[in-house]
Design a protein around this motif. Sequence first.
Motif, PDB file in Angstrom:
ATOM      1  N   GLN A  70      59.805  -6.837  31.643  1.00 10.02           N
ATOM      2  CA  GLN A  70      59.281  -6.592  30.303  1.00 10.02           C
ATOM      3  C   GLN A  70      57.830  -6.154  30.358  1.00 10.02           C
ATOM      4  O   GLN A  70      57.407  -5.260  29.621  1.00 10.02           O
ATOM      5  N   ASP A  73      57.693  -2.558  31.387  1.00  2.00           N
ATOM      6  CA  ASP A  73      58.012  -1.676  30.250  1.00  2.00           C
ATOM      7  C   ASP A  73      56.815  -1.534  29.323  1.00  2.00           C
ATOM      8  O   ASP A  73      56.493  -0.432  28.838  1.00  2.00           O
ATOM      9  N   THR A  97      62.899   2.496  34.842  1.00  4.52           N
ATOM     10  CA  THR A  97      62.555   2.941  33.492  1.00  4.52           C
ATOM     11  C   THR A  97      63.695   3.775  32.928  1.00  4.52           C
ATOM     12  O   THR A  97      64.554   4.275  33.670  1.00  4.52           O
ATOM     13  N   SER A  98      63.674   3.947  31.644  1.00  2.00           N
ATOM     14  CA  SER A  98      64.725   4.711  30.984  1.00  2.00           C
ATOM     15  C   SER A  98      64.689   6.161  31.476  1.00  2.00           C
ATOM     16  O   SER A  98      63.645   6.813  31.470  1.00  2.00           O
TER      17      SER A  98
END
Length: 463
Positions: A70, A73, A97-98
């Motif tokens: 978290q 992010d 990561t996305s």
Amino acid sequence: MKALSLTSRISLLFAGAASLVLLITGFFLTQGVEAHFKEEDRHELHGKLELIQNLFKHAYRQNKLELLPQRLDDALVGHPGLAVVVTDATGGVWFATSGADFPRALLQACQTRSKGCAPGTLQEWMQAGKSYRSMAETISAGSDTSHTVVVAQDIQHHERFISKFESVLAIAITLAAFATASLGWIATRWGLSPLRQVTNMVAGISAERLSDRLPTTGLPPELKPLAAAFNAMLTRLDDAFRRLSEFSANIAHELRTPISNLMTQTQVALSSARGKDEYKEILYSSLEEYERMAQMVGDMLYLAQTDNRLITPGVEKVNLANEIQGLFDYFEAWAEERAVSLTQTGSAAVSGDRLMLRRALSNLISNAIRHTPPGQTVRVFLHSDADKAILSVENPGLEIPQAHLPRLFDRFYRVDPSRQRKGDGAGLGLAIVKSIVSAHGGTISASSTNEATRFQITLPAAS
């Protein structure tokens, strides 16, 4: 194929040179921009690796590793185009990561720390049609378990910038080439305007205007030698035309006299009946005129042949002292008749054509006897100096003005009437002497004082 003008050639040369310089400059600029972007990406990726490493260390110290994803992010918010993958010791993806879709081969290489993915090494690769630069680092902070962090940056915006930069540069180089060619054409045409002026002046010069000269004042330094050389050529042409004109006039004059004599004698002979002896006397007189014209024509033909190198001198050893003594014996009766004595001193030998050299010496000695006052002596001096043989023929008499000396060897040239007697010849003797000497690779000169006139011949000595 029509040749390009000098203006066009220089303009194209300017354009080509400018284009080459701009291309080289553009190449180095492109390389510099790429290097700048690469260094910027390296700095950016290295900073992100340090950030992630600090977060790992902080989580290990607080024993809150489960909260690290978290935090990662949150820390990576606001960094579009940035992808991060963290793998554990087994190679499994611990965090990503996305949109992070790293090639498996790259992750394995970074996991094993192979040469292709060493820590701190900047890698470039493509995935799904996108270009990336990535950097990897192994993190082990306060635990036996290590993680491998791979950070990648999308560099498509760099590539778009460089592509646009190259397009703009290409257009700029093309426009600069056209501009340089145009400015080069204008500058060259303006710079060559003095040459066009000289060309116009030269175009206006004809056989009737050989006395005209190109002005050398105001010309560029590059054209002054050309103008000087052209003026020197005009001087030589003017002199040659003048001599040709004089030559034609002298031929007409020399031939007119014997032809007039022949016509007069023929008219007298036809005017009334005459005896056999009278006709014989007229024929003898005509024969003298024919012989004079034949001698003149023969001399002119000989000069024309030597001028066009149609007569090649033979090569034999010639003893000049013996030749001069033979000529003294030949002219002895004539010299005694004129009360002129002949002397010769020294010796020399040359290689050449004996008959041609004998003819040249004969012309010089006869010319000296003709212009020597009674009771005086014609002297011939011979001397050998290293590889040269020097022969001088000297006779007392009236001084020849210095202005006439260079022209004594011109055909039909007369200094003044006081040095010319009737029957002295057509004025071709000294011209023949010069042509023979030149054919043998020698030189001849004349000098004159109140005491004597001297003709000096220099020839290559016999080996």
